[in-house]
Design an enzyme around this catalytic site. Structure first.
Site: not given
Ligand SMILES: NC(=O)c1ccc[n+]([C@@H]2O[C@H](COP(=O)([O-])OP(=O)(O)OC[C@H]3O[C@@H](n4cnc5c(N)ncnc54)[C@H](OP(=O)(O)O)[C@@H]3O)[C@@H](O)[C@H]2O)c1
Length: 442
Positions: A16-17, A108, A135, A137, A190, A193, A208
């Site tokens: 996502t990010v 976080k 913190v 977003g 959605g 989770e 956070k």
């Molecule tokens: N989503 C939000 O709105 C948001 C907001 C603020 C902060 N965050 C933080 O940002 C971070 C990422 O969140 P996200 O929502 O983007 O997560 P996500 O959509 O689940 O994406 C995670 C990514 O990391 C990859 N990954 C996971 N484990 C890995 C490993 N061992 N080796 C290599 N690649 C790996 C995944 O690969 P695969 O897809 O190939 O498995 C995927 O590309 C988290 O710490 C979250 O708390 C997210």
């Protein structure tokens, strides 16, 4: 700081990010080069699968192993967007900092547990560890605390830090629906989770808050010091009573200076309906800071999502391009104070109490006596003889059956109230467990 050399970033995590960041860096590459004084180039990317949409957004060199990317001689900045508080995220961030790479992360959970250790490592290597996106977003609260508010002594920082739980509480309040029903709806849409624990039980907001407390009060980030209560126990009856009394119920994260130290808690909280935070609804986030010279500031906006979170990650990268780097938690890691777990028994404030009281002569008087024994004064007591449409209030009305009683206390110590409630339960005049919700003066 102008440079002919591009700033070379390696991005681990293209979900996502990560995919939002790839889109932003490509869409705004020209403006970023001007604002940052140099090009930002993507020198490597890493995810588990090459087949997912994020991986297809870039032709940058692929790394199967995040640690190999973190220490690659071809990058200057390691951007960790994988998530998780141990394993690859922790190991790769440590490796990057050890190898003298700047680190930008949105993680976080990682920083709330290992922030002080990682900050010390960054300091040792003379690099930065930036986490604006970790913190709330897209809300630029980290920069506000790290830079804009440095001249102040902060007394309280608080906010609505989890969009999923705020969405659920907003729907419960507006539609009068029970928690389980709204959660199922949020999962179908959605917004929640399949396993909603992190959101609805307060952990995500707690992570956070641990970071906000560290920035605001100069303490080591310590997730274990945050008192956590989730929203599962809140009923439509509580919303109805809150509305009648002029309150809204929010999952509020609060870190405050108290005579006993820093109190950090995440819990369902009643806030005045007239306060700015009361109208922060749905998936929005909001953070407020109270400080001696500035007074109060409030920032609201999207607390998650691909583009808002990418906006914050990008600002950290551009800061590094400009040579604007600083200590992660403002003070040197060795000067950050340890924070003890919040002892909620010493918390002081007003409280909302909802009891199911057996409708017998003398029951209310006995309850009032137990409250008075602890020197607690009541602002209001409301007894509802009829509330057939309020789930959670039972089926009132018949002689001897429970009737809902709602009490609002004046400011008191939490342990005194708990003593009073224990005694009330032992006296046998109430059915079930009393509901207790803190009231935050805003
Ligand atoms: N989503 C939000 O709105 C948001 C907001 C603020 C902060 N965050 C933080 O940002 C971070 C990422 O969140 P996200 O929502 O983007 O997560 P996500 O959509 O689940 O994406 C995670 C990514 O990391 C990859 N990954 C996971 N484990 C890995 C490993 N061992 N080796 C290599 N690649 C790996 C995944 O690969 P695969 O897809 O190939 O498995 C995927 O590309 C988290 O710490 C979250 O708390 C997210």
């Amino acid at each position: 700081m102008k440079s002919d050399k591009p700033l070379r970033v390696g991005i681990a995590g293209l979900g996502t990010v990560g995919s939002g960041l790839l889109a932003l860096l490509s869409q705004h590459s020209g403006a970023i080069a001007e604002k940052g004084g140099r090009q930002v180039s993507i020198a490597g990317v890493c995810a588990r699968s090459r087949k997912k949409p994020g991986a297809k957004l870039t032709k940058a060199p692929w790394f199967d192993d995040p640690i190999a990317l973190a220490v690659s001689a071809d990058i200057d900045v390691f951007v960790e967007l994988m998530g998780g508080d141990k394993g690859p995220a922790l190991e790769s961030v440590k490796a990057a900092l050890g190898a003298g790479k700047h680190v930008v992360t949105a993680n976080k959970a990682l920083l709330a547990r290992h922030g002080a250790e990682l900050a010390a490592l960054a300091e040792k290597s003379g690099v930065t560890l930036s986490f604006e996106a970790a913190v709330a977003g897209g809300i630029p609260i980290v920069k506000a605390l790290r830079e804009s508010l440095l001249g102040n002594s902060i007394s309280r920082v608080y906010g609505i830090l989890n969009g999923t739980s705020n969405y659920i509480l907003t729907r419960m309040q507006r539609e009068g629906l029970p928690f389980a029903e709204v959660l199922a709806e949020a999962q179908a849409l959605g917004y929640a989770e399949a396993d909603p624990t992190f959101d609805v039980d307060g952990q995500d907001a707690g992570h956070k808050l641990a970071l906000l407390a560290a920035l605001a009060f100069g303490v080591r980030p310590n997730f274990n010091a945050v008192h956590l209560e989730g929203i599962r126990g809140i009923t439509p009856a509580d919303f109805r009573a809150a509305d009648e009394l002029g309150y809204r119920i929010k999952l509020l994260a609060v870190a405050a200076r108290t005579p006993g130290g820093i109190e950090a808690r995440v819990s369902p909280t009643m806030i005045p309906r007239s306060s700015a935070l009361a109208s922060v609804d749905g998936v929005l986030n909001c953070v407020a800071v109270e400080a001696d010279f500035v007074g109060q500031i409030i920032l609201a906006g999207p607390g998650a999502g691909s583009r808002p979170t990418a906006s914050s990650v990008a600002s950290d990268i551009i800061d590094i391009a400009r040579g604007h780097t600083g200590l992660p938690f403002i003070l040197p890691a060795a000067k950050l104070e340890s924070q003890k777990p919040a002892g909620m028994c010493t918390h002081e404030g007003g409280f909302y109490i909802r009891l199911s009281v057996y409708d017998r002569p003398g029951a209310i008087a006995a309850i009032a006596t137990r409250v008075a024994e602890q020197n607690i004064s009541l602002e209001s007591v409301v007894q509802k003889r009829e509330a057939p449409d309020l789930p959670g209030f039972g089926r009132p009305g018949k002689e001897g059956e429970p009737t809902p009683v709602v009490m609002i206390t004046h400011r008191t110590r939490e342990n005194l109230l708990r003593f009073a409630l224990d005694a009330i339960v032992k006296d046998g005049h109430v059915a079930g467990t009393p509901q207790m919700i803190r009231i935050e003066a805003l």
